[in-house]
Design an enzyme around this catalytic site. Sequence first.
Site, short mmCIF file in Angstrom:
data_model
loop_
_atom_site.label_atom_id
_atom_site.label_comp_id
_atom_site.label_asym_id
_atom_site.label_seq_id
_atom_site.Cartn_x
_atom_site.Cartn_y
_atom_site.Cartn_z
N ARG A 38 17.03 19.06 81.43
CA ARG A 38 16.65 20.39 81.90
C ARG A 38 16.65 20.43 83.43
NH1 ARG A 38 16.29 25.64 80.19
NH2 ARG A 38 14.22 26.55 80.39
N THR A 70 23.61 30.71 76.36
CA THR A 70 23.26 29.32 76.09
C THR A 70 24.27 28.95 75.03
OG1 THR A 70 20.89 29.57 76.58
CG2 THR A 70 21.45 27.81 75.06
N THR A 126 22.66 25.21 78.76
CA THR A 126 22.58 26.60 79.23
C THR A 126 22.63 26.73 80.73
OG1 THR A 126 21.27 28.62 78.98
CG2 THR A 126 20.03 26.62 79.38
N ASN A 145 21.10 29.65 81.47
CA ASN A 145 20.12 30.69 81.14
C ASN A 145 20.87 31.93 80.69
OD1 ASN A 145 17.70 31.80 80.55
ND2 ASN A 145 17.22 32.45 82.61
N ASP A 190 12.91 31.16 83.62
CA ASP A 190 12.21 30.65 82.42
C ASP A 190 10.80 30.17 82.74
OD1 ASP A 190 13.89 31.22 80.34
OD2 ASP A 190 14.85 29.25 80.27
N SER A 242 13.28 27.42 75.18
CA SER A 242 13.20 27.62 73.72
C SER A 242 14.28 26.82 73.00
CB SER A 242 13.38 29.10 73.38
OG SER A 242 12.36 29.85 73.96
N GLY A 280 20.39 31.86 72.38
CA GLY A 280 19.74 33.14 72.07
C GLY A 280 18.35 33.30 72.65
N1 GLY Z 1 17.23 29.57 79.15
C1 GLY Z 1 16.85 29.73 77.81
C2 GLY Z 1 15.97 28.64 77.31
O1 GLY Z 1 16.03 27.55 77.84
O2 GLY Z 1 15.20 28.88 76.43
#
Ligand code: GLY
Length: 568
Positions: free
Chosen positions: A103, A378, A396, A398, A420, A450, A470
């Site tokens: 991340r 994503t 992603t 985002n 986020d 998510s 999503g």
């Molecule tokens: N950017 C969407 C997620 O990481 O949930």
Amino acid sequence: MFKRLISVVRHAKKYLLIIVFTLPASVWAQTTAEGAQGAVSSRSMLASQVGLDIMKQGGNAVDAAVAMGFALAVTYPSAGNLGGGGFMMLHTEAGEVLALDFRETAPGTAAENMFLDDSGSVIAGMSTETHLAAGIPGSVAGLLEALNKHGTFSREKVLAPAIKLAEEGFPLPSDIATQFSKHQDKFKKYAGSARSFIKKNKTYQAGEIWKQPDLALTLKLIAAQGRDGFYKGKVADLIVAEMEKGNGRISHNDLLSYEPVWRKPIHGTYRSFEIWGMPPPSSGGILVQQILNMLEPFVLDKSRRNQDETLHLMIEAERRAYADRAEYLGDSDFYPVPIERLIDKTYAKQRFSDFDVQKASNSDEIGPGAWPEESRETTHYSVMDAKGNAVSVTTTLNTAYGNKIVVDGAGFLLNNEMDDFSIKPGFANTYGLLGNKANAIAPNKRMLSSMSPTIVTLNGQPFLATGSPGGSTIITTTLQVLINVVDHNMTLASAVKSPRFHHQWKPNKVFYEPGALSEAQLSVLRSKNHVGIIPSPWKIGDANSVIKRKRGFISVSDPRSMGGALAY
Ligand code: GLY
């Protein structure tokens, strides 16, 4: 057939447009495949072909997944990326299940109020559409870490297909050409984005060969130097120079200090299956397990599929889990997330004890914001091989094309993942999700996600690799695929295709795809006091999945979009 046609296209460029426009849709998308040796499924047929070829050359599922990750950055630029981040769940042939977190992190100079004005109000668009919206990219470090620890091929070999695709180009699929055209006004604002996505003031047309020379050079540097080819030297200089154009905060030091992290997976059970998901900074693993725990005491077999009680039950479980998400979840390196309690079956029983079979419970009537206008991008891909490796990756930028800013000269887009974070307590992010202190911005912290790459095992062996893009609907999409397979005994193709619905506590709404709720079911739900039941403005999810059945691997790409399911 796909490979053959691409090769025809490459060798007959003068006939290109004629050929491309007469290609059947199946060239761009294939929704299912079966094979005994290995299987891949992703949002891009070209990337899936890359993964399959790597396995056919003797690579394992990790080699294939890493090659697909780099290929997606070339062939599916709205979400495949070098400038974003993601998560990988991995079942190794030795029988371990691992979770790799790549991340993005907040820059070292990030501050809790960085998206607020002097009066404490959120500055519209600042966390999504500016250089400041970008977190430190994690994808390159993450993919290389997975390859180093669990792959068998060299870096050069897994990067070669992506470099070729970027350098020689490929015929642009129609859905991507449409996206380029939709976002062109934003791309025009940035020199690097205009160079990548606009050709002599015109948008690329479907079927035109799209080349990305700057991205090819970046990929070559990564192939030659590993992570130093991205986080140091020329590419790092270009990222920092791009930041300087727009007051962004990513520094050389931020890039040098970025590290992916191996984390303890979220591990639980659901009926006779073991579920392995991503821990914080993703909320995905916890919420999927928490909702499954709330549902487990109820009979949800095939006969209960799409029954009013089942829909009511699932909505109520989702409502409670998403409420917990807003309060308790964030980067566990910065905030004490009560992981064990949230995934405990006793806690689920207690949390669900106020479930009323007759009546919806009450989230506030007024949600925190409108349903997002941004598309929910994503991308998720899954790979399994015959050696016992299974890989489930969600990655992603985002929203679609991240902050829409291509690093000038380096050819890749930056994320807008800072959105986020909870940029202000009680202020909904682009997906309508709320947050609090647990997910407040802090230097070097990872924003809550998510993303729910999931591996399901049965008797210690990989059974299902799944997940979805999503935004907030990632969790409910993954959950519905699991329930469709495990409880409703559906084929993977039907489980993925089946229309979906979604509830996330706030806004207090049930979003549903066409066919997910009949008129009769809508009236039953309304009679139970469910409010705001509305057709979803978006297709919900894109769950590219692979399952292992007795007869072999079955790969399914979600028919909601143009993806590639391949197997051999
Ligand atoms: N950017 C969407 C997620 O990481 O949930």
